[in-house]
Design a protein around this motif. Sequence first.
Motif, short mmCIF file in Angstrom:
data_model
loop_
_atom_site.label_atom_id
_atom_site.label_comp_id
_atom_site.label_asym_id
_atom_site.label_seq_id
_atom_site.Cartn_x
_atom_site.Cartn_y
_atom_site.Cartn_z
N ARG A 305 0.80 -1.23 0.00
CA ARG A 305 0.00 0.00 0.00
C ARG A 305 0.84 1.29 0.00
O ARG A 305 0.49 2.25 -0.67
N LEU A 306 1.92 1.34 0.79
CA LEU A 306 2.67 2.60 0.90
C LEU A 306 3.23 3.05 -0.46
O LEU A 306 3.03 4.22 -0.84
N ARG A 340 1.90 17.63 10.14
CA ARG A 340 0.62 17.87 9.45
C ARG A 340 -0.22 16.60 9.41
O ARG A 340 -1.42 16.62 9.61
N MET A 341 0.46 15.49 9.20
CA MET A 341 -0.27 14.20 9.15
C MET A 341 -0.97 13.95 10.49
O MET A 341 -2.13 13.52 10.54
N GLU A 344 -3.85 16.61 10.91
CA GLU A 344 -5.00 16.55 9.98
C GLU A 344 -5.69 15.19 9.94
O GLU A 344 -6.90 15.12 9.73
N ILE A 345 -4.95 14.08 10.15
CA ILE A 345 -5.64 12.77 10.10
C ILE A 345 -5.35 11.91 11.33
O ILE A 345 -5.68 10.72 11.37
N ASP A 346 -4.71 12.49 12.35
CA ASP A 346 -4.48 11.77 13.62
C ASP A 346 -3.66 10.49 13.44
O ASP A 346 -3.92 9.47 14.09
N VAL A 347 -2.68 10.54 12.55
CA VAL A 347 -1.77 9.39 12.40
C VAL A 347 -0.35 9.88 12.71
O VAL A 347 0.12 10.86 12.12
N LEU A 382 -4.54 7.73 5.48
CA LEU A 382 -3.40 8.26 4.71
C LEU A 382 -3.78 8.37 3.23
O LEU A 382 -3.48 9.38 2.56
N GLY A 383 -4.46 7.32 2.73
CA GLY A 383 -4.88 7.30 1.33
C GLY A 383 -5.76 8.48 0.99
O GLY A 383 -5.55 9.17 0.00
#
Length: 387
Positions: A305-306, A340-341, A344-347, A382-383
């Motif tokens: 996936r990455l 930022r990650m 913005e997406i809590d990862v 992430l996607g």
Amino acid sequence: MLLITLSKRSAVEPFHAMDILAEANRLRQAGRPVISMAVGQPSHSAPKAALDAADEALKHGRVGYTDALGLRDLREAIATNYRFRHGAIIDPARIAVTTGSSAGFNLAFLSLFDPGDAVAIARPGYPAYRNILKALGLHVVEVPVTAETGYTLTPASLERAETKAGRKLKGVLLASPANPTGTVTGREALRRLVNYCDSRNIAFISDEIYHGLTFVGEETSAAEISQNVVVINSFSKYYCMTGWRIGWMVLPEMLIRPVECLAQSLYISAPELSQLAAKAAFSAENELDVYKESYRTNRDFLMSRLPELGLPLASPMDGAFYAYVDTSRYSNDSMDFAKRMLAEIDVAATPGLDFDPVEGHRALRFSYAGSVSDIAEAVGRLGGWLK
Ligand SMILES: Cc1ncc(COP(=O)(O)O)c(C=O)c1O
């Protein structure tokens, strides 16, 4: 007026990962659904046999100091484990039980090197090596590991580094499987390195903390190859016992007494409760291998996936539980990318600067020691974010 000043040796780099971690914890406390792939820590608790042994010991109440080198029973169990896993006969007298592998580094560096001695480590590599070496006044020689060197140290890369540094190496430290690259250094490659060091009177230190977590390649202990190497290992990773602060070293004969004397004064002994639990953990391999399979599922998923998401792998992922990726398609400032990650997406993931002060600004490390569902959820977010 205050006249005390800070020592030069205290000026070690911060762990950038800890800034990310502190922010992740703050967001989690504020109720955000944070998934942390920043820290190299299994999400599972210690195996049941270890917890039962600790429970039993607590019933008897007193937890005390042990011999500085550790409980005889545990040292024998560690030696037996070498016979079982590697077919190597190790005298239990050569085993020192430590407060995690972190203490093992201090004991190895102090017993082998004097201030100013040059010690080679891989770049990218585990940041504490660099920080501890610097704090002890040693000269750190960072040796780039790339596709060309098989993402590991080689005699040729050490020779090049020695020439460039203009000084003779006194020591070499290598982890296999490695953090963050996941490189597994195979038996022959390890043998060549150990022999190279032996022939030049360079001390070889082998960090084997990720043993048990090899997915591709052979898991060789340097202890199988030579009695002159220092092997450092720990119950933190495969055995899921990070917080128990318990690890071990396999020492060359001549280091046993110096390490014992240093340990007596630095730490007295590893915690007895953790030693009792650690011994029991050796009987839990069935349970631990189930956890390993969940890491394998995460690994296979991330490996496909990455790169599809534009984050190509920057190293092999053959062992340990990390994906080290190249962020340059999106950012050449991976600290900012990681912040930022998280916002913005809590990862949460770890910026590469921790592992590589030269090229790490465009790398990020994801730990996949978490649950399969968390990793899938994080990659889903992430996607969406990277679209
Ligand atoms: C390569 C490596 N060595 C050593 C350690 C320290 O482990 P501990 O002190 O918990 O044994 C870590 C922790 O992440 C690591 O990644």
